[in-house]
Design an enzyme around this catalytic site. Structure first.
Site, PDB file in Angstrom:
ATOM      1  N   PRO A  53       0.779  -1.234   0.000  1.00 53.99           N
ATOM      2  CA  PRO A  53       0.000   0.000   0.000  1.00 53.99           C
ATOM      3  C   PRO A  53       0.810   1.285   0.000  1.00 53.99           C
ATOM      4  O   PRO A  53       1.843   1.374   0.653  1.00 53.99           O
ATOM      5  CB  PRO A  53      -0.842  -0.104   1.283  1.00 53.99           C
ATOM      6  CG  PRO A  53      -0.247  -1.202   2.080  1.00 53.99           C
ATOM      7  CD  PRO A  53       0.463  -2.104   1.132  1.00 53.99           C
ATOM      8  N   ASN A  54       0.305   2.232  -0.751  1.00 57.34           N
ATOM      9  CA  ASN A  54       0.826   3.605  -0.840  1.00 57.34           C
ATOM     10  C   ASN A  54       2.090   3.739  -1.683  1.00 57.34           C
ATOM     11  O   ASN A  54       2.570   4.853  -1.894  1.00 57.34           O
ATOM     12  CB  ASN A  54       1.060   4.209   0.562  1.00 57.34           C
ATOM     13  CG  ASN A  54      -0.221   4.337   1.348  1.00 57.34           C
ATOM     14  OD1 ASN A  54      -1.161   4.975   0.885  1.00 57.34           O
ATOM     15  ND2 ASN A  54      -0.294   3.706   2.505  1.00 57.34           N
ATOM     16  N   ARG A  82       4.632  11.169  -2.168  1.00 55.55           N
ATOM     17  CA  ARG A  82       4.453  10.733  -0.782  1.00 55.55           C
ATOM     18  C   ARG A  82       5.734  10.986   0.027  1.00 55.55           C
ATOM     19  O   ARG A  82       6.770  10.362  -0.249  1.00 55.55           O
ATOM     20  CB  ARG A  82       4.164   9.228  -0.808  1.00 55.55           C
ATOM     21  CG  ARG A  82       4.121   8.598   0.547  1.00 55.55           C
ATOM     22  CD  ARG A  82       4.141   7.080   0.446  1.00 55.55           C
ATOM     23  NE  ARG A  82       3.951   6.511   1.758  1.00 55.55           N
ATOM     24  CZ  ARG A  82       4.242   5.270   2.080  1.00 55.55           C
ATOM     25  NH1 ARG A  82       4.726   4.436   1.183  1.00 55.55           N
ATOM     26  NH2 ARG A  82       4.038   4.840   3.303  1.00 55.55           N
ATOM     27  N   TYR A  89      10.970   9.026   1.229  1.00 60.22           N
ATOM     28  CA  TYR A  89      10.978   8.026   0.155  1.00 60.22           C
ATOM     29  C   TYR A  89      11.603   8.516  -1.153  1.00 60.22           C
ATOM     30  O   TYR A  89      11.722   7.740  -2.105  1.00 60.22           O
ATOM     31  CB  TYR A  89       9.540   7.545  -0.106  1.00 60.22           C
ATOM     32  CG  TYR A  89       8.932   6.872   1.104  1.00 60.22           C
ATOM     33  CD1 TYR A  89       9.408   5.635   1.539  1.00 60.22           C
ATOM     34  CD2 TYR A  89       7.902   7.473   1.830  1.00 60.22           C
ATOM     35  CE1 TYR A  89       8.870   5.020   2.660  1.00 60.22           C
ATOM     36  CE2 TYR A  89       7.357   6.863   2.941  1.00 60.22           C
ATOM     37  CZ  TYR A  89       7.840   5.633   3.360  1.00 60.22           C
ATOM     38  OH  TYR A  89       7.312   5.026   4.472  1.00 60.22           O
ATOM     39  N   ASN A 121       8.146  -5.527  -1.304  1.00 63.26           N
ATOM     40  CA  ASN A 121       8.058  -4.426  -0.345  1.00 63.26           C
ATOM     41  C   ASN A 121       6.637  -4.459   0.220  1.00 63.26           C
ATOM     42  O   ASN A 121       5.698  -3.979  -0.426  1.00 63.26           O
ATOM     43  CB  ASN A 121       8.341  -3.070  -0.988  1.00 63.26           C
ATOM     44  CG  ASN A 121       8.406  -1.959   0.060  1.00 63.26           C
ATOM     45  OD1 ASN A 121       7.921  -2.133   1.172  1.00 63.26           O
ATOM     46  ND2 ASN A 121       8.998  -0.835  -0.290  1.00 63.26           N
ATOM     47  N   ALA A 175       3.214  -1.002   4.671  1.00 61.51           N
ATOM     48  CA  ALA A 175       2.682  -1.055   6.044  1.00 61.51           C
ATOM     49  C   ALA A 175       2.267  -2.474   6.464  1.00 61.51           C
ATOM     50  O   ALA A 175       2.280  -2.795   7.657  1.00 61.51           O
ATOM     51  CB  ALA A 175       1.507  -0.091   6.187  1.00 61.51           C
ATOM     52  N   HIS A 193       4.244  -4.614   9.111  1.00 59.69           N
ATOM     53  CA  HIS A 193       4.249  -4.473  10.557  1.00 59.69           C
ATOM     54  C   HIS A 193       3.088  -5.183  11.254  1.00 59.69           C
ATOM     55  O   HIS A 193       3.063  -5.255  12.479  1.00 59.69           O
ATOM     56  CB  HIS A 193       4.253  -2.978  10.910  1.00 59.69           C
ATOM     57  CG  HIS A 193       5.296  -2.219  10.141  1.00 59.69           C
ATOM     58  ND1 HIS A 193       6.637  -2.506  10.247  1.00 59.69           N
ATOM     59  CD2 HIS A 193       5.196  -1.218   9.206  1.00 59.69           C
ATOM     60  CE1 HIS A 193       7.321  -1.699   9.431  1.00 59.69           C
ATOM     61  NE2 HIS A 193       6.471  -0.920   8.787  1.00 59.69           N
ATOM     62  N   ASP A 200       1.923 -15.769   6.532  1.00 64.11           N
ATOM     63  CA  ASP A 200       1.559 -17.159   6.265  1.00 64.11           C
ATOM     64  C   ASP A 200       1.630 -17.479   4.771  1.00 64.11           C
ATOM     65  O   ASP A 200       1.998 -18.593   4.389  1.00 64.11           O
ATOM     66  CB  ASP A 200       0.147 -17.453   6.793  1.00 64.11           C
ATOM     67  CG  ASP A 200       0.112 -17.545   8.314  1.00 64.11           C
ATOM     68  OD1 ASP A 200       1.190 -17.597   8.929  1.00 64.11           O
ATOM     69  OD2 ASP A 200      -0.998 -17.570   8.882  1.00 64.11           O
ATOM     70  N   GLU A 253      12.674  -9.442   1.208  1.00 66.92           N
ATOM     71  CA  GLU A 253      11.892  -8.305   1.728  1.00 66.92           C
ATOM     72  C   GLU A 253      12.723  -7.039   1.518  1.00 66.92           C
ATOM     73  O   GLU A 253      13.917  -7.028   1.852  1.00 66.92           O
ATOM     74  CB  GLU A 253      11.633  -8.518   3.223  1.00 66.92           C
ATOM     75  CG  GLU A 253      10.910  -7.360   3.901  1.00 66.92           C
ATOM     76  CD  GLU A 253      10.830  -7.533   5.431  1.00 66.92           C
ATOM     77  OE1 GLU A 253      11.241  -8.600   5.958  1.00 66.92           O
ATOM     78  OE2 GLU A 253      10.372  -6.586   6.085  1.00 66.92           O
ATOM     79  N   HIS A 292      12.835  -2.580   1.737  1.00 64.18           N
ATOM     80  CA  HIS A 292      12.261  -1.302   2.164  1.00 64.18           C
ATOM     81  C   HIS A 292      13.123  -0.178   1.609  1.00 64.18           C
ATOM     82  O   HIS A 292      14.356  -0.287   1.589  1.00 64.18           O
ATOM     83  CB  HIS A 292      12.187  -1.207   3.688  1.00 64.18           C
ATOM     84  CG  HIS A 292      11.342  -2.278   4.287  1.00 64.18           C
ATOM     85  ND1 HIS A 292       9.969  -2.225   4.252  1.00 64.18           N
ATOM     86  CD2 HIS A 292      11.674  -3.450   4.864  1.00 64.18           C
ATOM     87  CE1 HIS A 292       9.491  -3.325   4.812  1.00 64.18           C
ATOM     88  NE2 HIS A 292      10.500  -4.092   5.189  1.00 64.18           N
ATOM     89  N   ARG A 309      13.202   4.473  12.288  1.00 61.69           N
ATOM     90  CA  ARG A 309      12.005   5.320  12.275  1.00 61.69           C
ATOM     91  C   ARG A 309      11.127   5.058  13.505  1.00 61.69           C
ATOM     92  O   ARG A 309      11.639   4.655  14.538  1.00 61.69           O
ATOM     93  CB  ARG A 309      11.262   5.099  10.952  1.00 61.69           C
ATOM     94  CG  ARG A 309      12.132   5.486   9.734  1.00 61.69           C
ATOM     95  CD  ARG A 309      11.405   5.275   8.423  1.00 61.69           C
ATOM     96  NE  ARG A 309      10.220   6.108   8.335  1.00 61.69           N
ATOM     97  CZ  ARG A 309       9.216   5.897   7.475  1.00 61.69           C
ATOM     98  NH1 ARG A 309       9.279   4.871   6.617  1.00 61.69           N
ATOM     99  NH2 ARG A 309       8.167   6.685   7.446  1.00 61.69           N
TER     100      ARG A 309
HETATM  101  C1  DQA Z   1       8.342   0.992   3.656  1.00 63.72           C
HETATM  102  C2  DQA Z   1       8.463   1.197   5.177  1.00 63.72           C
HETATM  103  C3  DQA Z   1       7.129   0.925   5.852  1.00 63.72           C
HETATM  104  O1  DQA Z   1       7.254   1.136   7.253  1.00 63.72           O
HETATM  105  C4  DQA Z   1       6.056   1.857   5.323  1.00 63.72           C
HETATM  106  O2  DQA Z   1       4.807   1.536   5.893  1.00 63.72           O
HETATM  107  C5  DQA Z   1       5.993   1.887   3.833  1.00 63.72           C
HETATM  108  C6  DQA Z   1       7.228   1.844   3.064  1.00 63.72           C
HETATM  109  C7  DQA Z   1       9.650   1.368   2.914  1.00 63.72           C
HETATM  110  O3  DQA Z   1       9.793   0.967   1.777  1.00 63.72           O
HETATM  111  O4  DQA Z   1      10.497   2.077   3.467  1.00 63.72           O
HETATM  112  O5  DQA Z   1       4.916   2.060   3.261  1.00 63.72           O
HETATM  113  O6  DQA Z   1       8.087  -0.384   3.400  1.00 63.72           O
END
Ligand code: DQA
Length: 145
Positions: free
Chosen positions: A10-11, A18, A23, A74, A77, A80, A87, A98, A100, A107
């Site tokens: 998401p996002n 953003r 980012y 990635n 959110a 977390h 699963d 994974e 980020h 953070r």
């Molecule tokens: C993120 C870090 C996450 O905590 C956050 O919710 C994101 C982006 C990153 O790429 O730094 O949406 O995964």
């Protein structure tokens, strides 16, 4: 050519507008181009996707598990709190890295825990969009072993 999926949660479609201080200024289209270009250099066929929907992401992870396709993920959110993602990731046999963009450990407290890290092959965080390049390189190397 070996297929690799790059899944974004998401996002992440909002990259560029953003929180650019966190980012960066590059857009999701820039990220997609970077991943495809990196794939070309590494001999990987890279498919990049983004969703804000947990169920859609679960379907993609099932698809990757069934096809034994390596994944750069990635989870944004979902990282977390999504035990459902955890699963789904645990079902796969191919590598999953994974990633980020930011360094969640540096953070807010709620970002310090990843519920998916323990079932990923490994984690790369804090290198901006370069985190994806490093993850694709890792997958190329692991797959060549
Ligand atoms: C993120 C870090 C996450 O905590 C956050 O919710 C994101 C982006 C990153 O790429 O730094 O949406 O995964």
């Amino acid at each position: 050519m070996r297929s690799v999926y790059v899944f974004n949660g998401p996002n992440l479609s909002r990259l560029g507008t953003r929180e650019p201080d966190v980012y960066g200024a590059e857009t999701f289209a820039d990220l997609t181009a970077l991943c495809r270009e990196t794939g070309r250099e590494l001999g990987l066929s890279v498919e990049v996707r983004q969703t804000d929907d947990e169920a859609e992401m679960l379907g993609w992870l099932h698809e990757a598990a069934d096809g034994r396709v390596p994944v750069v993920l990635n989870p944004a959110a979902f990282t977390h709190y999504s035990y459902a993602l955890r699963d789904a990731i645990a079902q796969r046999t191919a590598p999953l890295v994974e990633v980020h963009i930011s360094n969640p450990a540096a953070r807010e407290e709620f970002r310090h825990n990843s519920v998916v890290a323990a079932v990923a092959t490994g984690t790369i965080a804090g290198f901006g969009l370069r985190s994806y390049v490093l993850a694709l390189q890792a997958i190329a190397e692991i797959s060549a072993e």
